[in-house]
Design a protein around this motif. Sequence first.
Motif, mmCIF file in Angstrom:
data_model
loop_
_atom_site.group_PDB
_atom_site.id
_atom_site.type_symbol
_atom_site.label_atom_id
_atom_site.label_comp_id
_atom_site.label_asym_id
_atom_site.label_seq_id
_atom_site.Cartn_x
_atom_site.Cartn_y
_atom_site.Cartn_z
ATOM 1 N N CYS A 171 -32.772 42.766 8.632
ATOM 2 C CA CYS A 171 -33.911 42.721 7.714
ATOM 3 C C CYS A 171 -35.102 42.040 8.389
ATOM 4 C CB CYS A 171 -33.537 41.984 6.437
ATOM 5 S SG CYS A 171 -32.342 42.882 5.438
ATOM 6 N N GLU A 172 -36.289 42.397 7.944
ATOM 7 C CA GLU A 172 -37.512 41.881 8.544
ATOM 8 C C GLU A 172 -38.283 41.012 7.567
ATOM 9 O OE1 GLU A 172 -39.702 45.357 9.679
ATOM 10 O OE2 GLU A 172 -38.503 45.666 11.477
ATOM 11 N N SER A 173 -38.842 39.929 8.062
ATOM 12 C CA SER A 173 -39.765 39.083 7.324
ATOM 13 C C SER A 173 -41.090 39.097 8.067
ATOM 14 C CB SER A 173 -39.258 37.648 7.229
ATOM 15 O OG SER A 173 -38.131 37.575 6.424
ATOM 16 N N TYR A 174 -42.180 39.228 7.318
ATOM 17 C CA TYR A 174 -43.505 39.257 7.940
ATOM 18 C C TYR A 174 -44.581 39.020 6.893
ATOM 19 C CZ TYR A 174 -43.699 44.000 6.041
ATOM 20 O OH TYR A 174 -43.670 45.075 5.196
ATOM 21 N N SER A 175 -45.793 38.809 7.364
ATOM 22 C CA SER A 175 -46.998 38.733 6.530
ATOM 23 C C SER A 175 -47.941 39.816 7.007
ATOM 24 C CB SER A 175 -47.683 37.378 6.669
ATOM 25 O OG SER A 175 -46.817 36.351 6.266
ATOM 26 N N GLU A 176 -48.743 40.336 6.092
ATOM 27 C CA GLU A 176 -49.685 41.391 6.442
ATOM 28 C C GLU A 176 -50.969 41.189 5.637
ATOM 29 O OE1 GLU A 176 -49.255 46.147 7.181
ATOM 30 O OE2 GLU A 176 -48.251 45.314 5.439
ATOM 31 N N VAL A 177 -52.086 41.426 6.290
ATOM 32 C CA VAL A 177 -53.398 41.318 5.649
ATOM 33 C C VAL A 177 -54.062 42.682 5.720
ATOM 34 C CG1 VAL A 177 -55.630 40.163 5.713
ATOM 35 C CG2 VAL A 177 -53.580 38.907 6.348
ATOM 36 N N ALA A 178 -54.587 43.140 4.582
ATOM 37 C CA ALA A 178 -55.267 44.436 4.530
ATOM 38 C C ALA A 178 -56.771 44.208 4.349
ATOM 39 C CB ALA A 178 -54.726 45.269 3.379
ATOM 40 N N TYR A 179 -57.558 44.856 5.215
ATOM 41 C CA TYR A 179 -59.014 44.726 5.181
ATOM 42 C C TYR A 179 -59.637 46.019 4.669
ATOM 43 C CZ TYR A 179 -58.209 40.756 8.289
ATOM 44 O OH TYR A 179 -57.788 39.579 8.829
ATOM 45 N N GLY A 180 -60.766 45.877 4.006
ATOM 46 C CA GLY A 180 -61.513 47.035 3.533
ATOM 47 C C GLY A 180 -62.883 46.608 3.061
ATOM 48 N N ALA A 181 -63.646 47.567 2.571
ATOM 49 C CA ALA A 181 -65.008 47.292 2.112
ATOM 50 C C ALA A 181 -64.989 46.800 0.669
ATOM 51 C CB ALA A 181 -65.855 48.550 2.227
ATOM 52 N N ASP A 182 -65.781 45.758 0.406
ATOM 53 C CA ASP A 182 -65.905 45.280 -0.967
ATOM 54 C C ASP A 182 -66.975 46.084 -1.701
ATOM 55 O OD1 ASP A 182 -68.297 44.310 0.029
ATOM 56 O OD2 ASP A 182 -67.871 42.210 -0.400
ATOM 57 N N ALA A 183 -67.407 45.645 -2.877
ATOM 58 C CA ALA A 183 -68.394 46.362 -3.682
ATOM 59 C C ALA A 183 -69.742 46.459 -2.970
ATOM 60 C CB ALA A 183 -68.565 45.679 -5.039
ATOM 61 N N ASN A 184 -70.034 45.546 -2.047
ATOM 62 C CA ASN A 184 -71.296 45.567 -1.294
ATOM 63 C C ASN A 184 -71.170 46.279 0.045
ATOM 64 O OD1 ASN A 184 -72.461 43.995 -3.346
ATOM 65 N ND2 ASN A 184 -71.740 42.114 -2.371
ATOM 66 N N GLY A 185 -70.003 46.776 0.365
ATOM 67 C CA GLY A 185 -69.796 47.478 1.621
ATOM 68 C C GLY A 185 -69.435 46.589 2.788
ATOM 69 N N GLU A 186 -69.214 45.305 2.545
ATOM 70 C CA GLU A 186 -68.858 44.381 3.622
ATOM 71 C C GLU A 186 -67.355 44.374 3.854
ATOM 72 O OE1 GLU A 186 -70.487 40.471 3.168
ATOM 73 O OE2 GLU A 186 -72.284 41.257 2.202
ATOM 74 N N GLN A 187 -66.948 44.169 5.096
ATOM 75 C CA GLN A 187 -65.536 44.141 5.463
ATOM 76 C C GLN A 187 -64.934 42.808 5.017
ATOM 77 O OE1 GLN A 187 -64.159 46.761 6.774
ATOM 78 N NE2 GLN A 187 -62.397 46.185 7.956
ATOM 79 N N VAL A 188 -63.961 42.854 4.107
ATOM 80 C CA VAL A 188 -63.317 41.645 3.580
ATOM 81 C C VAL A 188 -61.810 41.865 3.479
ATOM 82 C CG1 VAL A 188 -65.333 40.873 2.250
ATOM 83 C CG2 VAL A 188 -63.660 42.416 1.206
ATOM 84 N N ILE A 189 -61.100 40.785 3.217
ATOM 85 C CA ILE A 189 -59.661 40.876 2.965
ATOM 86 C C ILE A 189 -59.460 41.347 1.533
ATOM 87 C CG2 ILE A 189 -57.521 39.568 2.738
ATOM 88 C CD1 ILE A 189 -58.566 37.680 4.894
ATOM 89 N N LEU A 190 -58.715 42.454 1.363
ATOM 90 C CA LEU A 190 -58.443 42.978 0.023
ATOM 91 C C LEU A 190 -57.078 42.545 -0.495
ATOM 92 C CD1 LEU A 190 -59.843 46.611 0.326
ATOM 93 C CD2 LEU A 190 -60.898 44.636 -0.775
#
Length: 138
Positions: A78-97
Motif C-alpha cells: 500500500c502507498e501513503s502520500y500527499s498531493e497538491v492540485a493547482y489550478g486557476a481561481d476565479a481571477n485566473g491566478e494559479q493557486v492551490i485548489l
Amino acid sequence: MRLTVVALTMMLCLTGCVGATVALPYKQTYPSQADQPLRLNASPPVIRKTQKSDVTRQWCGITVWALIVPIPLQLPVCESYSEVAYGADANGEQVILFNTKQRIRPTLYACGPIMILGSIASRYEGNAFCGSLPWSDG
C-alpha cells in the motif's frame, strides 16, 4: 495478588474473542479557500497540474486475532502520500485548489465478551458483543 486477579479475569473475558485488524488505504481530499468562489459560481475547478510527495510503501492487509495470538497476512504494497492540485481561481491566478492525503488506517473488527468495553471508545461502532474500532490516523 490484585494484579493476578485482574489478569486472570481479563484472560477469562478474552476466551473466545476473535477478530481481525484490517489495514487499508483511504484517501481524503481537502478543498482550499480558492475552491469556494468557483463552486459558488457553479464553475467546476480545472486542475492544471498536480504535485505528489514521495510515495511511502506501507504494510497493509489483514491480521487475524485468535485468542490473543496475531496471525499477520500483510504485504508492503500500500502507498501513503500527499498531493497538491493547482489550478486557476476565479481571477485566473494559479493557486492551490485541493490537498489530498492517502494514508493507511487500521480498523479492528472483533467479537467476544470483552467488546462490551468498546462502547467507552468514541469511534466504536457496534454492540456489546461485536463491533469495529478505527485506530488513529497514521
